[in-house]
Motif scaffolding. Sequence first.
Motif, PDB file in Angstrom:
ATOM      1  N   UNK A 175      -7.863  -2.249   5.980  1.00  0.00           N
ATOM      2  CA  UNK A 175      -8.806  -2.992   6.010  1.00  0.00           C
ATOM      3  C   UNK A 175      -8.237  -3.972   6.998  1.00  0.00           C
ATOM      4  N   UNK A 176      -9.569  -3.554   8.650  1.00  0.00           N
ATOM      5  CA  UNK A 176      -8.801  -3.916   9.724  1.00  0.00           C
ATOM      6  C   UNK A 176      -9.933  -5.957  10.320  1.00  0.00           C
ATOM      7  N   UNK A 177      -9.340  -5.985  10.078  1.00  0.00           N
ATOM      8  CA  UNK A 177     -10.062  -7.829  11.460  1.00  0.00           C
ATOM      9  C   UNK A 177      -9.148  -8.679  11.420  1.00  0.00           C
ATOM     10  N   UNK A 178     -10.052  -9.921  12.060  1.00  0.00           N
ATOM     11  CA  UNK A 178      -9.181 -10.543  12.952  1.00  0.00           C
ATOM     12  C   UNK A 178      -9.744 -11.733  12.894  1.00  0.00           C
ATOM     13  N   UNK A 179      -9.046 -12.681  12.519  1.00  0.00           N
ATOM     14  CA  UNK A 179      -9.389 -14.136  12.869  1.00  0.00           C
ATOM     15  C   UNK A 179      -8.402 -15.379  13.828  1.00  0.00           C
ATOM     16  N   UNK A 180      -9.104 -16.115  13.657  1.00  0.00           N
ATOM     17  CA  UNK A 180      -8.597 -16.899  14.819  1.00  0.00           C
ATOM     18  C   UNK A 180      -7.428 -18.141  14.733  1.00  0.00           C
ATOM     19  N   UNK A 218      -5.356  -8.375  12.440  1.00  0.00           N
ATOM     20  CA  UNK A 218      -4.851  -7.844  10.836  1.00  0.00           C
ATOM     21  C   UNK A 218      -5.218  -6.985  10.033  1.00  0.00           C
ATOM     22  N   UNK A 219      -3.799  -6.248   9.966  1.00  0.00           N
ATOM     23  CA  UNK A 219      -4.311  -4.580   9.172  1.00  0.00           C
ATOM     24  C   UNK A 219      -3.863  -4.383   7.748  1.00  0.00           C
ATOM     25  N   UNK A 220      -5.088  -4.438   7.005  1.00  0.00           N
ATOM     26  CA  UNK A 220      -4.770  -4.377   5.453  1.00  0.00           C
ATOM     27  C   UNK A 220      -4.265  -3.496   4.735  1.00  0.00           C
ATOM     28  N   UNK A 221      -4.707  -2.909   3.269  1.00  0.00           N
ATOM     29  CA  UNK A 221      -4.258  -2.599   2.207  1.00  0.00           C
ATOM     30  C   UNK A 221      -4.451  -3.147   1.190  1.00  0.00           C
ATOM     31  N   UNK A 222      -5.760  -2.320   0.427  1.00  0.00           N
ATOM     32  CA  UNK A 222      -6.763  -2.720  -0.839  1.00  0.00           C
ATOM     33  C   UNK A 222      -7.255  -1.168  -1.284  1.00  0.00           C
ATOM     34  N   UNK A 223      -6.770  -2.323  -2.965  1.00  0.00           N
ATOM     35  CA  UNK A 223      -7.151  -1.149  -4.011  1.00  0.00           C
ATOM     36  C   UNK A 223      -8.148  -1.274  -4.715  1.00  0.00           C
ATOM     37  N   UNK A 224      -9.080  -2.848  -4.139  1.00  0.00           N
ATOM     38  CA  UNK A 224     -10.074  -3.231  -5.460  1.00  0.00           C
ATOM     39  C   UNK A 224      -9.175  -4.335  -5.662  1.00  0.00           C
ATOM     40  N   UNK A 225      -8.296  -4.506  -5.898  1.00  0.00           N
ATOM     41  CA  UNK A 225      -7.687  -5.276  -7.202  1.00  0.00           C
ATOM     42  C   UNK A 225      -6.552  -6.223  -6.538  1.00  0.00           C
ATOM     43  N   UNK A 226      -6.360  -5.654  -6.123  1.00  0.00           N
ATOM     44  CA  UNK A 226      -5.014  -6.319  -4.677  1.00  0.00           C
ATOM     45  C   UNK A 226      -4.668  -5.727  -3.239  1.00  0.00           C
ATOM     46  N   UNK A 227      -4.887  -7.603  -2.480  1.00  0.00           N
ATOM     47  CA  UNK A 227      -4.419  -6.999  -1.008  1.00  0.00           C
ATOM     48  C   UNK A 227      -3.372  -7.305  -0.653  1.00  0.00           C
ATOM     49  N   UNK A 228      -2.777  -6.365   0.644  1.00  0.00           N
ATOM     50  CA  UNK A 228      -1.435  -6.829   1.192  1.00  0.00           C
ATOM     51  C   UNK A 228      -2.072  -6.094   2.294  1.00  0.00           C
TER      52      UNK A 228
END
Length: 354
Positions: free
Chosen positions: A16-21, A52-62
């Motif tokens: 998952x890719x996204x940015x935040x302030x 931010x680049x994160x990994x998720x399986x629907x239960x846990x986000x890292x």
Amino acid sequence: MKVSRLTSVCHTKVLILDDSSFYRDRSKRVELLAHCFDHAKRRHYKGFRMLTLGWSDGSTFLPIDFSLLSSSKEKAKIDDIDSTIDKRCSGYKRRIEALQTAPEQIPGMVKRALSNGIDTSYVLMDSWFTQQPLIKALTDQGIDVIGMVKPTNQRYRVGSQWVGLRTLYRLSKPVTSHKEILRSIRTTMANGVPVKVVFVQNRNKQSEWLAILSTDCTLTEREIIRTYGMRWDVELFFKATKSFLKLQKEFQGRSYDLLISHTTIVFTRFILLSWQNRCSTDNRTFGGMFYELCDEMNELDWAVALTQLMDILHDALTKTKKSIKRWVTCQLTQWIESLPNYIKVYLPKLGCES
């Protein structure tokens, strides 16, 4: 990854890719400090954009990678790179990356994740990142992209004509199987990448629609929507790190290296808390005990089903003639006697009447 081993093969795992302030409104002299724009609050602020680049399986986000973006525009920059930094060190390379745009950094972030063995099938992005050159760069790495798209100058091929997103909506076929899914269509982007676009109802404004693009054309409309819904995990991550883990507030240094270190520490805290939460809620973390219990439960389910079948057969025999009942009982007794002992213990003992 330990968490990945706890995820079933049939479950979707995504990046998952996204940015935040990243606010530093009260700062005056912070390395690479710049004027940025917060699209959520619709206002300018002093600070950085935290990609931010994160990994998720629907239960846990890292969270697995990040970059604090400044600005390459001289008018937006408040402070520049510290001239005493050795240009051969990794810290200087991170400073150079901070002056790049998000689309320029994203392919490298995804490549590092894949090269380190991250198990994933898709990259999820918001409409700010679903640009055709970026989608092309990611699909060339062998990973599919799912993201929301907005009506822009991007063109899609339908037959022999190139159309925009609004025209694509009118040319797409209606979907009647689900009331919130309006239409869908398979098309090709201007860079030659085949995509499937699904149009869904905008819950906030019923008169409008939203478009979700997927480079994996084999997915159904519902699978595309369900997978894209996993992108919400990164929003919860941003909320948790800023509200509970003191991101931006715990540290007030002026060096860019210290900003990176502070963000890394906060992300590490979140990873440890996520792993601890997964261990306390996922029974598979019990290891061999879990699988032994699963085998025992399966064995008990099989035994109960076989016993119930014998009870049904016994009830049916009580309503038949005695001669037929005697013959069937003798046949069942002989069959049970021929079975292994570990099966016999679950079956009732039948007496063969003479």
